[in-house]
Motif scaffolding. Structure first.
Motif, PDB file in Angstrom:
ATOM      1  N   GLY A  66       1.214  -9.741 -63.183  1.00  0.00           N
ATOM      2  CA  GLY A  66       1.424  -8.525 -63.964  1.00  0.00           C
ATOM      3  C   GLY A  66       2.724  -8.504 -64.746  1.00  0.00           C
ATOM      4  N   VAL A  67       3.586  -9.483 -64.515  1.00  0.00           N
ATOM      5  CA  VAL A  67       4.882  -9.491 -65.194  1.00  0.00           C
ATOM      6  C   VAL A  67       4.718  -9.862 -66.681  1.00  0.00           C
ATOM      7  CG1 VAL A  67       5.466 -11.902 -64.659  1.00  0.00           C
ATOM      8  CG2 VAL A  67       7.281 -10.221 -64.882  1.00  0.00           C
ATOM      9  N   GLY A  68       3.591 -10.477 -66.996  1.00  0.00           N
ATOM     10  CA  GLY A  68       3.306 -10.783 -68.399  1.00  0.00           C
ATOM     11  C   GLY A  68       3.272 -12.273 -68.725  1.00  0.00           C
ATOM     12  N   LYS A  69       3.016 -13.106 -67.729  1.00  0.00           N
ATOM     13  CA  LYS A  69       3.044 -14.568 -67.961  1.00  0.00           C
ATOM     14  C   LYS A  69       2.064 -15.003 -69.047  1.00  0.00           C
ATOM     15  CE  LYS A  69       2.306 -15.573 -63.682  1.00  0.00           C
ATOM     16  NZ  LYS A  69       2.383 -14.165 -63.256  1.00  0.00           N
ATOM     17  N   SER A  70       0.810 -14.573 -68.916  1.00  0.00           N
ATOM     18  CA  SER A  70      -0.164 -15.083 -69.893  1.00  0.00           C
ATOM     19  C   SER A  70       0.115 -14.515 -71.282  1.00  0.00           C
ATOM     20  CB  SER A  70      -1.601 -14.817 -69.448  1.00  0.00           C
ATOM     21  OG  SER A  70      -1.764 -13.500 -69.050  1.00  0.00           O
ATOM     22  N   THR A  71       0.535 -13.257 -71.357  1.00  0.00           N
ATOM     23  CA  THR A  71       0.887 -12.677 -72.659  1.00  0.00           C
ATOM     24  C   THR A  71       2.064 -13.441 -73.269  1.00  0.00           C
ATOM     25  OG1 THR A  71       0.299 -10.547 -71.650  1.00  0.00           O
ATOM     26  CG2 THR A  71       1.328 -10.480 -73.826  1.00  0.00           C
ATOM     27  N   ARG A 109      -7.701 -15.131 -70.075  1.00  0.00           N
ATOM     28  CA  ARG A 109      -6.281 -15.264 -70.352  1.00  0.00           C
ATOM     29  C   ARG A 109      -6.042 -16.238 -71.509  1.00  0.00           C
ATOM     30  NH1 ARG A 109      -3.050 -17.202 -66.519  1.00  0.00           N
ATOM     31  NH2 ARG A 109      -1.614 -15.510 -66.109  1.00  0.00           N
ATOM     32  N   ASN A 202      11.008  -9.624 -69.381  1.00  0.00           N
ATOM     33  CA  ASN A 202       9.933  -9.325 -70.337  1.00  0.00           C
ATOM     34  C   ASN A 202       9.722  -7.806 -70.422  1.00  0.00           C
ATOM     35  OD1 ASN A 202       7.786 -10.033 -72.097  1.00  0.00           O
ATOM     36  ND2 ASN A 202       6.306  -9.798 -70.420  1.00  0.00           N
ATOM     37  N   LYS A 203       8.924  -7.387 -71.379  1.00  0.00           N
ATOM     38  CA  LYS A 203       8.565  -5.971 -71.586  1.00  0.00           C
ATOM     39  C   LYS A 203       9.757  -5.151 -72.066  1.00  0.00           C
ATOM     40  CE  LYS A 203       4.868  -6.307 -68.172  1.00  0.00           C
ATOM     41  NZ  LYS A 203       4.052  -5.662 -67.139  1.00  0.00           N
ATOM     42  N   ASP A 205      10.591  -3.446 -74.476  1.00  0.00           N
ATOM     43  CA  ASP A 205      10.072  -2.779 -75.666  1.00  0.00           C
ATOM     44  C   ASP A 205       9.811  -1.306 -75.348  1.00  0.00           C
ATOM     45  OD1 ASP A 205       7.535  -2.720 -74.240  1.00  0.00           O
ATOM     46  OD2 ASP A 205       7.191  -4.764 -74.919  1.00  0.00           O
ATOM     47  N   SER A 241      10.223  -9.403 -75.439  1.00  0.00           N
ATOM     48  CA  SER A 241       8.943  -8.716 -75.332  1.00  0.00           C
ATOM     49  C   SER A 241       7.831  -9.640 -75.810  1.00  0.00           C
ATOM     50  CB  SER A 241       8.945  -7.427 -76.168  1.00  0.00           C
ATOM     51  OG  SER A 241       7.618  -6.954 -76.295  1.00  0.00           O
ATOM     52  N   ALA A 242       6.966  -9.996 -74.878  1.00  0.00           N
ATOM     53  CA  ALA A 242       5.814 -10.815 -75.251  1.00  0.00           C
ATOM     54  C   ALA A 242       4.873 -10.012 -76.132  1.00  0.00           C
ATOM     55  CB  ALA A 242       5.086 -11.299 -73.993  1.00  0.00           C
ATOM     56  N   ALA A 243       4.872  -8.669 -75.938  1.00  0.00           N
ATOM     57  CA  ALA A 243       3.942  -7.814 -76.683  1.00  0.00           C
ATOM     58  C   ALA A 243       4.353  -7.699 -78.149  1.00  0.00           C
ATOM     59  CB  ALA A 243       3.862  -6.436 -76.030  1.00  0.00           C
TER      60      ALA A 243
HETATM   61  P1  GDP Z   1       0.449 -12.047 -65.771  1.00  0.00           P
HETATM   62  O1  GDP Z   1      -0.360 -11.575 -64.599  1.00  0.00           O
HETATM   63  O2  GDP Z   1       1.843 -12.355 -65.364  1.00  0.00           O
HETATM   64  O3  GDP Z   1      -0.197 -13.169 -66.516  1.00  0.00           O
HETATM   65  O4  GDP Z   1       0.573 -10.792 -66.778  1.00  0.00           O
HETATM   66  P2  GDP Z   1      -0.265 -10.457 -68.092  1.00  0.00           P
HETATM   67  O5  GDP Z   1       0.163 -11.290 -69.225  1.00  0.00           O
HETATM   68  O6  GDP Z   1      -1.715 -10.424 -67.754  1.00  0.00           O
HETATM   69  O7  GDP Z   1       0.263  -8.982 -68.405  1.00  0.00           O
HETATM   70  C1  GDP Z   1       0.142  -7.927 -67.455  1.00  0.00           C
HETATM   71  C2  GDP Z   1       0.176  -6.601 -68.200  1.00  0.00           C
HETATM   72  O8  GDP Z   1       1.457  -6.423 -68.816  1.00  0.00           O
HETATM   73  C3  GDP Z   1      -0.841  -6.516 -69.305  1.00  0.00           C
HETATM   74  O9  GDP Z   1      -1.367  -5.211 -69.334  1.00  0.00           O
HETATM   75  C4  GDP Z   1      -0.031  -6.804 -70.560  1.00  0.00           C
HETATM   76  O10 GDP Z   1      -0.580  -6.187 -71.694  1.00  0.00           O
HETATM   77  C5  GDP Z   1       1.316  -6.198 -70.208  1.00  0.00           C
HETATM   78  N1  GDP Z   1       2.418  -6.866 -70.922  1.00  0.00           N
HETATM   79  C6  GDP Z   1       2.640  -8.194 -71.014  1.00  0.00           C
HETATM   80  N2  GDP Z   1       3.731  -8.447 -71.759  1.00  0.00           N
HETATM   81  C7  GDP Z   1       4.218  -7.226 -72.154  1.00  0.00           C
HETATM   82  C8  GDP Z   1       5.344  -6.823 -72.930  1.00  0.00           C
HETATM   83  O11 GDP Z   1       6.134  -7.615 -73.459  1.00  0.00           O
HETATM   84  N3  GDP Z   1       5.519  -5.476 -73.076  1.00  0.00           N
HETATM   85  C9  GDP Z   1       4.686  -4.568 -72.526  1.00  0.00           C
HETATM   86  N4  GDP Z   1       4.955  -3.271 -72.739  1.00  0.00           N
HETATM   87  N5  GDP Z   1       3.620  -4.914 -71.804  1.00  0.00           N
HETATM   88  C10 GDP Z   1       3.390  -6.228 -71.611  1.00  0.00           C
END
Ligand code: GDP
Length: 332
Positions: A66-71, A109, A202-203, A205, A241-243
């Protein structure tokens, strides 16, 4: 010098041409536990390791679900492709080893990256022990490098052991975190922070921006209290911010600076040499243990002693002495 098996030669030629399908088949071979496959994989990996190519940047990436690895990988990866890099993404998923389930295996992903020409995205093998999966991943890195992927990301998640193994097969280790309160940060495993050459919050933003800045400061302060892992480099902490893509260029610039530092000091050669040594001994340990498990006398001895150890009747050390002695007895 032995003649290569035709299947190995075909895969090797495909890999040298940069053929992604050949790489995929080669990795499947390296993940197999069948004896004939393992022999072929050994040949293929040895041939690929001897290929003269510029060294790929091997980068490990970890972070809780959930930390945003794949994003993050998707956003950074698409940027790298636009810069002309070829990127492979491998995964070490410790959950598959334990439960047969998968945290990282979700097919949805990294969709853009998976479809892109210059990228190869490989999910974690869904079976096998963590050690086996890790050894297969090291082979996969070597094959990906020979295929011409000049950036090789290895993603992992969760329990400390998988992170340590991934850290042992990459040149640089990146920890992805998200904005968190001081209390939450107390729970972050120190051992994982100590592995990191770069920590990305990350995040960073929208409404999370301020929290990300505070988290960055807290992490930077915590890092000051730790011994640096490498003489040539002090670990860095960045917000991104990956987003939105904010600061991703800076993250990559920092990665490149890290590799410049490794190159300038000669630490890169030393690091890879030490890793090769480590994996050789891991493999020796693994094979000896596997041989012991196959040995009927040692196995019978171990089974009965295990019951005694469980009951507290025999101390673990004494039991181990007996088992190993029984194993070695019929080797001479
Ligand atoms: P993983 O489990 O580490 O691979 O995490 P994901 O890439 O699946 O991201 C988990 C959630 O965090 C998703 O709902 C993404 O949309 C959100 N997310 C990822 N990167 C960012 C970011 O840079 N900013 C924000 N606000 N949300 C993000």
């Amino acid at each position: 010098h032995q003649q290569q098996a035709p299947v190995v030669r075909a895969l090797f030629e495909g890999i040298c041409r940069g053929d992604r399908a050949a790489l995929a088949r080669g990795i499947t071979l390296a993940e197999s536990t069948r004896d004939d496959h393992r022999r072929q994989a050994r040949e293929l990996v040895a041939a690929c390791a001897a290929v003269q190519r510029p060294r790929a940047l091997r980068i490990g990436l970890t972070g809780t679900p959930g930390v945003g690895k794949s994003t993050f990988i998707e956003a950074l990866g698409m940027r790298l492709l636009r810069r002309g890099h070829r990127l492979s993404v491998l995964a070490v998923d410790p959950s598959s080893a334990r439960s047969g389930g998968s945290i990282l295996g979700d097919k949805t992903r990294m969709q853009d990256l998976s479809a892109a020409d210059g990228a190869y995205v490989r999910p974690s093998p869904s079976r096998g022990t963590l050690g086996g999966v890790a050894r297969g991943t090291l082979d996969a890195i070597i094959l990906a490098e020979a295929t011409g992927y000049d950036v090789c990301l290895v993603e992992t998640v969760g329990v400390g052991q998988s992170e340590t193994m991934v850290a042992d097969m990459v040149d640089m280790f990146v920890l992805l975190m998200q904005p968190a309160s001081g209390d939450e940060l107390q729970g972050v495993k120190r051992g994982i922070m100590e592995l990191a050459d770069l920590i990305v919050i990350n995040k960073a933003d929208g409404p999370l921006e301020l929290a990300a800045a505070l988290t960055r400061t807290e992490i930077a302060n915590a890092l000051h209290l730790m011994l640096p892992r490498r003489p040539a480099w002090t670990p860095k902490v960045l917000r991104a911010s990956a987003a939105t893509g904010h600061n991703l260029d800076r993250v990559w610039a920092t990665v490149l600076r890290y590799f410049d530092a490794l190159r300038a000091t000669g630490d890169w050669d030393a690091l890879r040499a030490e890793q090769r040594r480590k994996w050789m001994w891991r493999e020796v340990t693994h094979q000896l243990r596997a041989a012991l498990d196959r040995d009927p006398a040692a196995r019978a001895c171990a089974q009965s002693l295990e019951a005694d150890v469980l009951a507290g009747a025999v101390p673990p050390g004494a039991a181990a002495d007996h088992i190993v002695a029984r194993f070695l007895a019929n080797k001479n």
